[in-house]
Design a protein around this motif. Structure first.
Motif, PDB file in Angstrom:
ATOM      1  N   LEU A 178       4.404  -5.783   2.571  1.00 26.31           N
ATOM      2  CA  LEU A 178       4.307  -7.071   3.256  1.00 26.31           C
ATOM      3  C   LEU A 178       4.775  -8.169   2.313  1.00 26.31           C
ATOM      4  CD1 LEU A 178       0.818  -6.765   5.022  1.00 26.31           C
ATOM      5  CD2 LEU A 178       3.074  -6.060   5.867  1.00 26.31           C
ATOM      6  N   ASN A 179       5.889  -8.809   2.677  1.00 26.95           N
ATOM      7  CA  ASN A 179       6.350  -9.997   1.958  1.00 26.95           C
ATOM      8  C   ASN A 179       5.646 -11.187   2.602  1.00 26.95           C
ATOM      9  OD1 ASN A 179       7.734 -12.279   1.022  1.00 26.95           O
ATOM     10  ND2 ASN A 179       9.666 -11.171   0.835  1.00 26.95           N
ATOM     11  N   LYS A 180       4.763 -11.811   1.867  1.00 25.05           N
ATOM     12  CA  LYS A 180       3.899 -12.836   2.445  1.00 25.05           C
ATOM     13  C   LYS A 180       4.673 -14.031   3.004  1.00 25.05           C
ATOM     14  CE  LYS A 180       0.101 -11.636  -0.656  1.00 25.05           C
ATOM     15  NZ  LYS A 180      -0.761 -12.111  -1.761  1.00 25.05           N
ATOM     16  N   ALA A 237      -2.019  -4.522   6.370  1.00 21.29           N
ATOM     17  CA  ALA A 237      -1.401  -3.395   5.667  1.00 21.29           C
ATOM     18  C   ALA A 237      -2.179  -2.101   5.902  1.00 21.29           C
ATOM     19  CB  ALA A 237      -1.318  -3.693   4.172  1.00 21.29           C
ATOM     20  N   TRP A 238      -3.504  -2.188   5.846  1.00 19.38           N
ATOM     21  CA  TRP A 238      -4.313  -0.997   6.068  1.00 19.38           C
ATOM     22  C   TRP A 238      -4.183  -0.490   7.508  1.00 19.38           C
ATOM     23  CZ3 TRP A 238      -6.530   2.719   3.418  1.00 19.38           C
ATOM     24  CH2 TRP A 238      -6.764   2.528   2.059  1.00 19.38           C
ATOM     25  N   ALA A 239      -4.117  -1.398   8.465  1.00 16.45           N
ATOM     26  CA  ALA A 239      -3.943  -0.981   9.853  1.00 16.45           C
ATOM     27  C   ALA A 239      -2.641  -0.213  10.012  1.00 16.45           C
ATOM     28  CB  ALA A 239      -3.960  -2.195  10.785  1.00 16.45           C
ATOM     29  N   ASN A 297       7.024 -13.929   4.923  1.00 12.73           N
ATOM     30  CA  ASN A 297       7.476 -13.626   6.282  1.00 12.73           C
ATOM     31  C   ASN A 297       6.349 -13.664   7.313  1.00 12.73           C
ATOM     32  OD1 ASN A 297      10.032 -13.193   5.191  1.00 12.73           O
ATOM     33  ND2 ASN A 297       9.669 -10.994   4.904  1.00 12.73           N
ATOM     34  N   PHE A 298       5.161 -14.104   6.879  1.00 11.02           N
ATOM     35  CA  PHE A 298       3.998 -14.102   7.769  1.00 11.02           C
ATOM     36  C   PHE A 298       3.316 -15.467   7.738  1.00 11.02           C
ATOM     37  CE2 PHE A 298       4.729  -9.749   6.519  1.00 11.02           C
ATOM     38  CZ  PHE A 298       4.465  -9.005   7.670  1.00 11.02           C
ATOM     39  N   PRO A 299       2.557 -15.780   8.787  1.00 10.38           N
ATOM     40  CA  PRO A 299       1.759 -17.012   8.753  1.00 10.38           C
ATOM     41  C   PRO A 299       0.776 -16.996   7.585  1.00 10.38           C
ATOM     42  CG  PRO A 299       1.823 -16.087  10.975  1.00 10.38           C
ATOM     43  CD  PRO A 299       2.435 -15.053  10.070  1.00 10.38           C
ATOM     44  N   LYS A 300       0.452 -18.150   7.055  1.00 17.23           N
ATOM     45  CA  LYS A 300      -0.411 -18.228   5.877  1.00 17.23           C
ATOM     46  C   LYS A 300      -1.812 -17.690   6.126  1.00 17.23           C
ATOM     47  CE  LYS A 300       1.868 -22.006   3.426  1.00 17.23           C
ATOM     48  NZ  LYS A 300       1.715 -23.348   2.813  1.00 17.23           N
ATOM     49  N   GLU A 301      -2.250 -17.744   7.386  1.00 21.75           N
ATOM     50  CA  GLU A 301      -3.612 -17.282   7.688  1.00 21.75           C
ATOM     51  C   GLU A 301      -3.713 -15.767   7.843  1.00 21.75           C
ATOM     52  OE1 GLU A 301      -1.633 -18.543  11.586  1.00 21.75           O
ATOM     53  OE2 GLU A 301      -1.768 -19.272   9.513  1.00 21.75           O
ATOM     54  N   THR A 302      -2.610 -15.051   7.653  1.00 23.64           N
ATOM     55  CA  THR A 302      -2.606 -13.596   7.812  1.00 23.64           C
ATOM     56  C   THR A 302      -3.576 -12.924   6.842  1.00 23.64           C
ATOM     57  OG1 THR A 302      -0.282 -13.618   8.506  1.00 23.64           O
ATOM     58  CG2 THR A 302      -1.168 -11.508   7.751  1.00 23.64           C
ATOM     59  N   ASN A 303      -4.347 -11.958   7.350  1.00 23.04           N
ATOM     60  CA  ASN A 303      -5.182 -11.108   6.495  1.00 23.04           C
ATOM     61  C   ASN A 303      -4.316  -9.927   6.073  1.00 23.04           C
ATOM     62  OD1 ASN A 303      -6.962  -9.112   5.507  1.00 23.04           O
ATOM     63  ND2 ASN A 303      -8.662  -9.954   6.681  1.00 23.04           N
ATOM     64  N   LEU A 356       0.852  -1.184   0.000  1.00 26.52           N
ATOM     65  CA  LEU A 356       0.000   0.000   0.000  1.00 26.52           C
ATOM     66  C   LEU A 356       0.890   1.237   0.000  1.00 26.52           C
ATOM     67  CD1 LEU A 356      -2.818  -0.703   2.638  1.00 26.52           C
ATOM     68  CD2 LEU A 356      -3.062  -0.611   0.157  1.00 26.52           C
ATOM     69  N   SER A 357       0.558   2.191  -0.839  1.00 28.77           N
ATOM     70  CA  SER A 357       1.275   3.471  -0.873  1.00 28.77           C
ATOM     71  C   SER A 357       0.270   4.609  -0.784  1.00 28.77           C
ATOM     72  CB  SER A 357       2.091   3.606  -2.163  1.00 28.77           C
ATOM     73  OG  SER A 357       3.131   2.651  -2.200  1.00 28.77           O
ATOM     74  N   GLY A 358       0.569   5.581   0.074  1.00 30.15           N
ATOM     75  CA  GLY A 358      -0.302   6.733   0.247  1.00 30.15           C
ATOM     76  C   GLY A 358       0.443   8.033   0.057  1.00 30.15           C
TER      77      GLY A 358
END
Length: 248
Positions: A107-109, A122-124, A111-117, A24-26
């Motif tokens: 977010l490099n997926k 990213a929005w948070a 590096n996170f658990p597969k169940e990550t939303n 995400l880029s703002g």
């Protein structure tokens, strides 16, 4: 009032056919600079029309300039010229938005658990950084304008964060820092009708090209073009990254 224009790169799922990343880029623009930024954007679009024959009403879309899909008008322009358009636009962004800042979440997926939303995470992170920027830089209130591909979950997320936003303490545990400088829900707009969201698309896509370079495109220097934006990156968004990119 500060206005953050947001777009994404990658998909938010974990399918084996999906992307390795979610970005995400703002671009944060003050209402005081909005009209002048629009005037500079229009002047740049006129330059593209005069130089490449690209109609002003045609949406600028980074991925499509590299590999044409839906935008028929791009097929009339040679690939080398389309790459030049992409590069020129990115180089113009710090000039068009000379008083703006850019916040980036990568977010490099892997590096996170597969169940990550990934979309919600990213929005948070993006909402937190924008709200912190408004608070600490005394910028007053802000609103968010995003490409209209987002869903109701993001609206619910922002509403929740206005009440409960746990933030890690420098000492131990967490403390609650409600998001209270961002007003209203996120405004959804089609990128086709917003030149500023189109600019955010170019930021997100060139960041993707930097983070996950593709060998066949290195000859065009697309893995380096994001660096042209360094002067307006909000480096305080992350102490752990020299460009302020939030990665976790």
């Amino acid at each position: 009032m500060q206005i953050m224009y947001v777009d994404e790169s990658g998909d938010n799922g974990c399918s084996k056919y999906g992307s390795q990343h979610y970005i995400l880029s703002g671009i944060v623009v003050s209402e005081d600079d909005w009209q002048e930024s629009l005037n500079r954007m229009k002047a740049f679009r006129k330059h593209l029309k005069d130089t490449y024959g690209l109609l002003i009403r045609t949406e600028l879309h980074a991925a499509e300039l590299i590999r044409v899909g839906k935008i028929e008008e791009y097929k009339k322009i040679h690939k080398s010229q389309r790459i030049n358009i992409l590069k020129e636009f990115v180089r113009q962004i710090p000039i068009i938005f000379n008083n703006a800042v850019i916040i980036n979440i990568v977010l490099n997926k892997n590096n996170f658990p597969k169940e990550t939303n990934f979309q919600e995470l990213a929005w948070a992170r993006l909402i937190q950084r924008f709200d912190t920027y408004l608070k600490k830089m005394h910028k007053g209130r802000g609103i968010i304008v995003s490409d209209d591909c987002q869903d109701a979950n993001i609206r619910k997320l922002l509403r929740k964060m206005r009440v409960y936003n746990p933030t890690p303490s420098h000492y131990e545990g967490f403390y609650n820092v409600p998001v209270d400088n961002i007003i209203e829900d996120i405004f959804m707009r089609s990128s086709q009708h917003s030149m500023f969201i189109q600019a955010a698309d170019f930021v997100a896509h060139t960041l993707y090209r930097k983070e996950f370079p593709k060998g066949s495109l290195k000859k065009f220097g697309l893995d380096k073009i994001f660096d042209e934006l360094e002067s307006i990156l909000l480096k305080k968004a992350s102490r752990n990254d020299p460009l302020g990119i939030v990665r976790k």
